[in-house]
Design an enzyme around this catalytic site. Structure first.
Site, short mmCIF file in Angstrom:
data_model
loop_
_atom_site.label_atom_id
_atom_site.label_comp_id
_atom_site.label_asym_id
_atom_site.label_seq_id
_atom_site.Cartn_x
_atom_site.Cartn_y
_atom_site.Cartn_z
CB SER A 43 12.25 24.95 40.50
OG SER A 43 11.79 24.90 41.84
CE LYS A 86 8.04 24.75 40.71
NZ LYS A 86 8.79 23.92 41.66
#
Length: 226
Positions: A43, A86
Site C-alpha cells: 500500500s 499510511k
C-alpha cells in the site's frame, strides 16, 4: 596521593560519567522514543516496499502534519492489532477531495488546492477505475490517511461511510523517521558511551597503579660504602 594519580582519578570519573550519560541516555531514548517495524503490504509502494525495515518516532497524532508517514492501530476497522502504515493527507479542519483532472493528471485537493504527490506509484492520485470520488471535511482530532499506492491501498477511502474514513489522532503510534538518521545518531551515542566507559575504567586502573608506586628511598651519603 601524587599529583599524577589525582589527575588520572578525576579524569576517570569525568570520562566514565560522561560515558554513562551518553550510553544510558541513548538506550532510554531508543526504548521509549523509537520503534521499528517491517512493511508487510504494497500500500505504500514505491516509498516503502514489502519487507522494508522502517523506524519511527513514538508521537501522538496531534503532532503529525500533512505529508507525514505514520503508523497506527485500528483493529476495529482492519480486524488485527498490527501497525498499519499510511500517509497523512488531511488534518482536523481540512477539506480533502478527489480529484481534479483524470489519470496521471488527477490531483487530490486539500482546502480547494491541488497537492503535488511525487511519491505516488504510477502517478495515480485517485487510484484508477472503480475507486470512489470523495469530498470529506476532516473532523477535529482526526486524520485523513491514504496509501502511496492508491490502486492497492485500504485506507480512508475504504471507510468513507464512517466519519468520512478519518482516523482518530489517538490511534497514531508514531511517525516514520527520515531514513536511518535518527537510529544512527542514537546508535552512535550508545557506542560512544561504551567507549568512554571503557576509557574511564582504563584511566581508573592507571590512577590506581600510580598511587601504589612508591618513590625509591634516598640513601644518605654517609651510608654509601667507600
Amino acid at each position: 596521593m601524587s599529583g599524577a594519580g589525582r589527575r588520572l582519578g578525576v579524569a576517570a570519573v569525568v570520562v566514565g560519567l560522561l560515558g554513562l550519560v551518553l550510553g544510558l541516555g541513548g538506550v532510554a531514548y531508543a526504548r521509549l522514543e523509537l520503534g521499528g517495524a517491517v512493511v508487510s503490504s504494497e500500500s505504500m509502494a514505491p516509498t516503502y516496499e514489502p519487507g522494508d525495515r522502517i523506524f519511527y518516532e513514538r508521537t501522538g497524532g496531534d503532532e503529525v502534519r500533512r505529508g507525514d508517514v505514520v503508523l497506527f492501530s485500528a483493529p476495529e476497522r482492519y480486524g488485527f492489532d498490527a501497525l498499519v502504515v499510511k500517509r497523512v493527507i488531511g488534518v482536523g479542519g481540512d477539506r480533502v477531495a478527489c480529484c481534479t483532472g483524470t489519470g496521471t493528471a488527477a490531483r487530490v485537493t486539500v482546502n480547494g488546492k491541488p497537492i503535488e504527490e511525487p511519491y505516488l506509484k504510477g502517478g495515480e492520485a485517485g487510484g484508477g477505475f472503480g475507486i470512489p470520488a470523495y469530498d470529506v471535511r476532516v473532523p477535529e482530532g482526526r486524520l485523513f490517511l491514504l496509501g502511496d499506492n492508491r490502486a492497492n491501498a485500504r485506507d480512508s477511502r475504504a471507510f468513507l461511510d464512517d466519519r468520512g474514513g478519518t482516523f482518530a489522532e489517538s490511534e497514531i503510534r508514531g511517525r516514520v523517521t527520515d531514513g536511518y538518521t535518527v537510529p544512527a545518531v542514537v546508535g552512535t551515542a550508545i557506542a560512544l558511551g561504551a567507549v568512554l566507559i571503557l576509557a574511564g575504567v582504563g584511566l581508573g586502573i592507571a590512577a590506581r597503579v600510580v598511587r601504589r608506586r612508591r618513590p625509591a628511598p634516598i640513601t644518605p651519603n654517609w651510608q654509601i660504602p667507600a
